[in-house]
Scaffold this motif. Structure first.
Motif, mmCIF file in Angstrom:
data_model
loop_
_atom_site.group_PDB
_atom_site.id
_atom_site.type_symbol
_atom_site.label_atom_id
_atom_site.label_comp_id
_atom_site.label_asym_id
_atom_site.label_seq_id
_atom_site.Cartn_x
_atom_site.Cartn_y
_atom_site.Cartn_z
ATOM 1 N N VAL A 19 0.377 -1.148 0.080
ATOM 2 C CA VAL A 19 0.339 -0.100 -0.373
ATOM 3 C C VAL A 19 1.075 1.243 -0.156
ATOM 4 N N VAL A 20 1.177 1.965 -1.016
ATOM 5 C CA VAL A 20 2.002 2.791 -1.248
ATOM 6 C C VAL A 20 1.238 4.675 -1.975
ATOM 7 N N LYS A 27 -4.423 8.018 -9.593
ATOM 8 C CA LYS A 27 -4.646 7.549 -10.834
ATOM 9 C C LYS A 27 -5.873 7.058 -11.252
ATOM 10 N N SER A 28 -5.880 6.124 -9.677
ATOM 11 C CA SER A 28 -7.446 5.721 -9.503
ATOM 12 C C SER A 28 -8.811 7.078 -9.425
ATOM 13 N N ARG A 29 -8.214 7.993 -8.798
ATOM 14 C CA ARG A 29 -9.463 8.944 -9.053
ATOM 15 C C ARG A 29 -9.586 9.171 -10.155
ATOM 16 N N PHE A 50 -8.439 0.915 -10.210
ATOM 17 C CA PHE A 50 -7.962 0.553 -11.811
ATOM 18 C C PHE A 50 -6.638 -0.656 -12.024
ATOM 19 N N VAL A 51 -6.891 -1.931 -11.968
ATOM 20 C CA VAL A 51 -6.528 -2.536 -11.665
ATOM 21 C C VAL A 51 -5.614 -2.899 -13.444
ATOM 22 N N GLN A 52 -3.924 -2.769 -13.040
ATOM 23 C CA GLN A 52 -2.961 -2.882 -14.348
ATOM 24 C C GLN A 52 -2.289 -3.882 -14.201
ATOM 25 N N GLU A 60 -2.711 -5.858 -8.007
ATOM 26 C CA GLU A 60 -2.077 -4.229 -8.296
ATOM 27 C C GLU A 60 -3.064 -3.356 -9.360
ATOM 28 N N ASP A 61 -3.092 -2.060 -8.535
ATOM 29 C CA ASP A 61 -3.545 -1.276 -9.032
ATOM 30 C C ASP A 61 -2.912 -0.112 -9.939
ATOM 31 N N VAL A 62 -3.370 0.997 -10.982
ATOM 32 C CA VAL A 62 -2.773 1.871 -11.709
ATOM 33 C C VAL A 62 -1.430 2.482 -10.595
#
Length: 452
Positions: A19-20, A27-29, A50-52, A60-62
């Motif tokens: 969790v960073v 980016k997700s927002r 949003f998943v990458q 893992e998200d963007v």
């Protein structure tokens, strides 16, 4: 453990929570704002990250956050995201052709999937299948087949059941919000009867199976007429309704009644099938042999595919051209299904689901002993749930359930809610998840319950 992660596509993505940023991150927002401008509001989102990339037990998200996955895309990626055999077989198929329509010019992959379904589903009688795109489509076609084969119209379903979002399957589904509200009128000749829900049975769990079956049979006999019923449709382990495991003896009694009266017994295994409950199919737990079985979700490692499989004489009842669809049994999806089944066999994923239960269930029961908020722990294999109630009562606690889910999400654990009353946390980890991630996810859940 290395073979498990290699075959499930794990090594490409580090199997650790990270969790960073706040969740959702910047980016997700930003992407969420674009979604709100372009996508219909009716398409909801549980957690707007949003998943990458995804694989093993990690999503893992963007923004670079890596979340532990206790959802599997609602029991779809049981073999993990991008499992090696799924990627290999779909890539090979993509280089050959992507579509011809099986009803125009068929291909071997469609036949191979149907052969596998005949081998894997319960019962040693002759079986045939038809392939579709989604679980709702499979359910609709099971009803079509049953009605055609019996010449009857009525369909019996059960309280707390979920079967889809199309017009017919909304009628079959019990829960109004969000699935049915405002979308009627619905298809006719659907009749709902009690299910043996031990935790909420008024006279207690001891007599639940016998009493629920008696009530259901009485309603069918008096209100509908058994001779008018084409199909009886039930989830052997209910999904959206709250992972309700019908009391032992209830399902066999209902199947026996169906057989006695020429009613097609349909097991909806869309969420519970393909190793999820520790067996290939949840029906096997009490030796059920359904006349028809509907599958989707875990069948194809994330690609859209569904099936109706059943007794050959039933499946052959409908006239030629009466079953099908443009994309049903798409060749790439069929290749994915063959890759998923290969992975399930090679890794013995039914055993893996049972191991997940061995790890999770005692821990969940210990949490129930500690937190009066937890009314019941239930489920089988890697299809487990806790029902949350106001302490000292059985009154559903949907607000607390939502709060616990949000706390889990903030800490990097993806969990889903369910239940007719919105008060169930359900756990559907990929069957290839590492045991360290399971333990860490349960630690996060414990912290979230402490907050609540």
């Amino acid at each position: 453990m290395s073979s498990l992660t290699e075959l499930s596509g794990g090594p490409a993505l580090r199997q650790e929570r990270r969790v960073v940023t706040e969740i959702p991150g910047p980016k997700s927002r930003e992407l969420l704002a674009r979604k709100q401008a372009a996508v219909a509001n009716g398409v909801g989102t549980v957690l707007p990250v949003f998943v990458q990339r995804a694989g093993g037990g990690i999503v893992e998200d963007v923004d670079g956050n890596a979340l532990i996955d206790f959802g599997s895309g609602i029991a779809v990626t049981s073999v993990g995201n991008s499992a090696e055999a799924v990627v290999r077989r779909t890539t090979e198929q993509l280089t050959r052709f992507t579509h011809t329509c099986a009803m125009v010019t068929p291909y071997e992959g469609y036949v191979e999937v149907c052969e596998e379904l005949a081998r894997l589903t319960p019962g040693d009688h002759p079986k045939k299948s038809a392939l579709f795109n989604s679980g709702a489509e499979a359910v609709e076609n099971a009803v079509k087949i049953a009605r055609y084969a019996t010449g009857r119209q009525a369909v019996v379903v059960f309280e707390h059941g979920y079967h889809g979002r199309t017009n017919l399957t909304m009628a079959l589904t019990a829960k109004n919000m969000p699935y049915k509200h405002g979308f009627g009128p619905f298809a006719p000749e659907i009749y709902r009867v009690p299910v043996a829900y031990p935790y909420r049975w008024l006279t207690g769990p001891e007599n639940c199976a016998q009493e629920a079956a008696a009530q259901a049979i009485d309603l069918i006999t008096k209100d509908i007429g058994a001779e008018n019923v084409a199909a009886m449709l039930i989830e052997p382990l209910q999904g959206e309704g709250g992972f309700i495991e019908p009391a032992k003896g209830f399902l066999p009694r209902m199947a026996e009644f169906a057989e006695q009266h020429g009613i097609v017994f349909v097991a909806d295994e869309i969420q519970s099938g393909f190793c999820r409950t520790g067996q290939w199919f949840a029906s096997e737990d009490e030796g059920l042999v359904p006349d028809l079985i509907t599958t989707a979700k875990g069948i194809a490692g994330g690609l859209p595919l569904a099936a109706v499989t059943g007794r050959a004489e039933l499946m052959d009842a409908a006239h030629t051209g009466g079953l099908g669809g443009t994309y049903g049994g798409n060749p790439v999806a069929c290749a994915a299904a063959l890759g998923a089944i290969e992975t399930m066999r090679e890794l013995d994923l039914p055993a893996r689901a049972r191991r997940i239960e061995e790890i999770m269930k005692p821990r969940l029961r210990a949490l129930a002993d500690r937190f009066a908020l937890i009314g019941e722990v239930r489920g089988r294999g890697a299809m487990l749930a806790i029902e949350l109630v106001h302490p000292g009562t059985k009154e559903p606690a949907p607000e607390a359930t939502a709060a616990v889910a949000v706390a889990c999400h903030r800490a990097g654990l993806l969990v889903l809610t369910a239940g007719t009353y919105g008060n169930v946390l359900r756990f559907l980890p990929p069957l290839v998840i590492g045991e360290d991630l399971l333990t860490e996810g349960l630690d996060i859940l414990e912290g979230a319950l402490s907050e609540a």
